[in-house]
Design a protein around this motif. Sequence first.
Motif, PDB file in Angstrom:
ATOM      1  N   SER A  78      -7.928  -0.818   8.097  1.00 57.41           N
ATOM      2  CA  SER A  78      -7.313  -0.206   6.930  1.00 57.41           C
ATOM      3  C   SER A  78      -5.789  -0.295   7.000  1.00 57.41           C
ATOM      4  CB  SER A  78      -7.740   1.263   6.824  1.00 57.41           C
ATOM      5  OG  SER A  78      -9.134   1.374   6.702  1.00 57.41           O
ATOM      6  N   ARG A  79      -5.167  -0.503   5.867  1.00 51.48           N
ATOM      7  CA  ARG A  79      -3.702  -0.590   5.736  1.00 51.48           C
ATOM      8  C   ARG A  79      -3.145  -1.552   6.790  1.00 51.48           C
ATOM      9  NH1 ARG A  79      -2.167   3.355   2.045  1.00 51.48           N
ATOM     10  NH2 ARG A  79      -3.511   5.192   1.885  1.00 51.48           N
ATOM     11  N   GLY A  91      -4.164   3.656   9.835  1.00 49.21           N
ATOM     12  CA  GLY A  91      -4.113   3.561   8.383  1.00 49.21           C
ATOM     13  C   GLY A  91      -4.877   4.648   7.674  1.00 49.21           C
ATOM     14  N   ASP A 105      -0.806   7.268   0.990  1.00 47.03           N
ATOM     15  CA  ASP A 105       0.227   6.290   0.635  1.00 47.03           C
ATOM     16  C   ASP A 105       1.610   6.747   1.059  1.00 47.03           C
ATOM     17  OD1 ASP A 105      -1.875   5.024  -0.557  1.00 47.03           O
ATOM     18  OD2 ASP A 105      -1.089   5.097  -2.595  1.00 47.03           O
ATOM     19  N   THR A 130       2.128   6.217   4.672  1.00 42.50           N
ATOM     20  CA  THR A 130       2.274   4.791   4.970  1.00 42.50           C
ATOM     21  C   THR A 130       3.670   4.301   4.606  1.00 42.50           C
ATOM     22  OG1 THR A 130      -0.090   4.469   4.553  1.00 42.50           O
ATOM     23  CG2 THR A 130       1.314   2.509   4.512  1.00 42.50           C
ATOM     24  N   LEU A 132     -11.200   5.341   4.828  1.00 43.69           N
ATOM     25  CA  LEU A 132     -10.206   4.663   5.660  1.00 43.69           C
ATOM     26  C   LEU A 132     -10.614   4.616   7.128  1.00 43.69           C
ATOM     27  CD1 LEU A 132      -7.058   6.175   3.951  1.00 43.69           C
ATOM     28  CD2 LEU A 132      -7.665   3.761   3.957  1.00 43.69           C
ATOM     29  N   THR A 157      -2.006   2.183  -2.483  1.00 49.36           N
ATOM     30  CA  THR A 157      -1.669   1.033  -1.637  1.00 49.36           C
ATOM     31  C   THR A 157      -2.835   0.659  -0.727  1.00 49.36           C
ATOM     32  OG1 THR A 157      -0.641   2.474   0.018  1.00 49.36           O
ATOM     33  CG2 THR A 157       0.801   1.542  -1.669  1.00 49.36           C
ATOM     34  N   ALA A 158      -3.776   1.601  -0.523  1.00 50.53           N
ATOM     35  CA  ALA A 158      -4.967   1.301   0.278  1.00 50.53           C
ATOM     36  C   ALA A 158      -5.880   0.303  -0.421  1.00 50.53           C
ATOM     37  CB  ALA A 158      -5.739   2.585   0.583  1.00 50.53           C
ATOM     38  N   GLU A 165      -4.794  -2.484  -1.338  1.00 52.42           N
ATOM     39  CA  GLU A 165      -4.268  -3.734  -0.772  1.00 52.42           C
ATOM     40  C   GLU A 165      -4.087  -4.819  -1.820  1.00 52.42           C
ATOM     41  OE1 GLU A 165      -2.954  -3.848   1.959  1.00 52.42           O
ATOM     42  OE2 GLU A 165      -4.019  -2.721   3.493  1.00 52.42           O
TER      43      GLU A 165
END
Length: 879
Positions: free
Chosen positions: A295-296, A351, A355, A358, A518, A739-740, A742
């Motif tokens: 994740s992330r 991750g 957001d 991150t 996640l 933002t996860a 992607e």
Amino acid sequence: MELDAQLSLVAKRIKEIVVCPHYHFDLEWFKPEKEYAEDMIMVMERAREMLKENPDFTFVLDQAYSVIPYFREDPQAQGDFRRWIQEGRVEFVGGTLVAPDNNLPVPENLVRQLLYGKSWARRELGTNPVTGWGIDTFGHPPQLPQLLAKSGLGSYAFQRGVQPWDAWHPLDFIWEAPDGSDIIAHWFAGTYIAFTEIGDNPDEHLDMYFKEMLSRLDWEGRRTSANILLVPCGSDFLRPRDDWIDFFMAWNRLFQPPSQFVVPSRFFRRLDEERDKLPTVRGEFNPIFTGGYESRIELKQRSRMLGYALLQAERWSSIAGFLHGQRIPEEELDHAWELLLKGDFHDTINGTGTDQVTREALLRYTEAEDIIKRINEDALKSLGADGEQSGEGTFATVNSLTWERREPLSFPLSEEGEWHLVDDQGREFPVQVTGGNGYAVLTAPSLGWRKYRLLRGSLDLPSDLHIEGRSMRNQYLEVTFGEKGILELRDLKSGMSLLDTSQVEGGQIWVDEDVGNLWSNAVTDRDFSHKSRIDGASWRERGPVRATYEIWGRHKNLSFTTSYTLWRQFPRLDCRTTVNFKGKDRRIRVVFPLAVKGRARFTCETPFAATLREEGQWPAQNWGAVDWEGAGLALLNRGNPSYSWDGSILSITLLRSVSKFSLAWLRWLILNRRLVRKCVSQAIKAKKRGLNHFETNMYPVHWCLMKWWASPGLRRFHHGGWNFLDQLKAAAAFWQASTAWENGEHSFEYSLISTGGDWRKENLPRRGWELQTPMMILPWNGEGGERSYLFMEGKHLVVSALKGASEGKGLIIRLYDSLGQGGKVRLVSPLLKGIAGSALLTEDEDTFDGVPVEGFLDVDLGSWEVRTVRVIPLEGRGV
């Protein structure tokens, strides 16, 4: 309330219950660092009040950053806690700046967590931590006992990683590392969360506490061979409670065995008295929360790249300081390390934060990157690098690793035409010019540089790089491309084919539907690989130095381009995939079907070791390899730590998209309703018994929970942790992009190497370091033709750090046996002048016991051992 017969036997064997009130701190998770710091201040204030009011009360501090903001705001409080630590009522455990993930960061980062964390504790609290503490960390690698033991921590408490969660695994045991180092470990089988009842009725609390204590005595007491039981008291966000004291006073009146508040080191000292009763356990406690390996992905890529870049800058600045009198930028290096180490917090690098978390982590990485670049440039300039150059002139290959290397390099070369390079001994090397860059395969000595002159003109030299149709080969590998990927990959030394492409071609992009959270994968029965479309394939580059074949196409919701580059006289096939993704709830992998014959052995690099593993999904450092009779294939990565092996296909995950809600998630819940119902039922039964096992019960379907972390986060935060209302607020905006998901363009680099049936033959640990730390070619005005600052005998050795000492004076060299061979080795270096000897990983001055050295040092290194050497100059700072 009566004990049943079985519990009575346990109670008779357990002579003492020790209770450790604690607070587990999240640096950042659902909320950013600033808001969690405010929560921590309230927790610490309440703990301070209870410590003042109750002389028998104790408390645990579990990370430096969990208390730094509080002590900064109230220096008097720092004095109080310092005094209580000296009195044995408070203990700083873990010894780290943050509670790191132990699998994903660069291995040296784990050492620096302990180095900086223990240094802070000695300086600010007057204590030297002795107890390891990883109660919320997602898994534990096999070398962790050695790292802890060699940092002065002889014990470790943890929860996550024993599989399954209700296993009959020893509660208290000796955990032994591959080198033979060992520590005493305690598994919180009943979880580290305890005595957390909510509500306003004290009588109800006491009743639930009695039920929980009896259940813990049964659940954990039956899993230990010791006669002492450790019981935690607290949670991630819970302020200490007065009713804890009331309850344990009542327990001691009504039940046996007696209980008392202690700090963890007191428990481990008592456990050490029964050491001969404890079983020995070897190996790792992985995998768990495999979605966190994927994740992330940018967090993992940036962490890996910056970790190796900082080690490189640290080496050159130390050499410039010790040998050339350049100022060593200690404050800047420390700041860069602290920025990087914050990102190793287990929820951050996995991750599993929101957001906002991150974004803040990426900003820290950007700041660290600027510092690292400046330090590296200044150090190399003092050694001979003199700026940019695009035409004829003098260059040097710069190697920051401690063995001689030969590998591909690129450098700016804006003038078209034919060029070549000549070294100081007159040896000539061809240069290929493409797109404003020159490419060459060059050499450099161990931890040093070699000078070259760039001259016009071509070379009439034979090349082992040949191209025919859709095939390319050098003296090591032959690669033939099919419609969608690699049709054949042949090891030319053995003549064996490494891929079985009868069903799928190598290097193909596979896209699965993943509706997990996640932390956890939940791959459905829908995959989109068969819907892929190849839009084109062609040679992008063909020359005497390198050849590159490119394939581009699309899947559902994404387009991709993969390039494969084979170099002159170089055994590695370099791959680069660029993905432009516009969907959500997908897991994107690159796969390699292997031509396995007989028994296959799957090995992954783990921190300071290599670990043999079963089929499944695992975290890895720089490489994973599958070996079989006479052949094998290694897959090296740059920041993609998630490897999967199913007995025929080896793959790494490029990226993973996670959202808060999808219809596929509902469908998956329905299809798996029996499993979900079973897990929920077990969780309810555990809760009725008084055990806080809801999350651990739900491990098989963890993806049902905490879906909403794939969100921007809440705009306004309440005090404490998260609750059901938080989930509802985030879920209400399930349509809001995170933002996860992607979305956007991502680039990934990975490489293939034939192992010849044994990963040791190709020395994969060194090959992994080379991929992460490429040589540089820079304009150079240094004197002489070449220089080596350190040389090691023994191909099984890797130097993970070369730096100025953080504690005391002198130079620190940290090396480890990367192949498990052990034996005596010699280090040769102009830096080795003075008094040299072994030290703790955390460089404590009082552990040093050295001998005079003059240019070389012999070290007797055990199998898989990590060793820290300190060199103290005879006079002054320099050597």
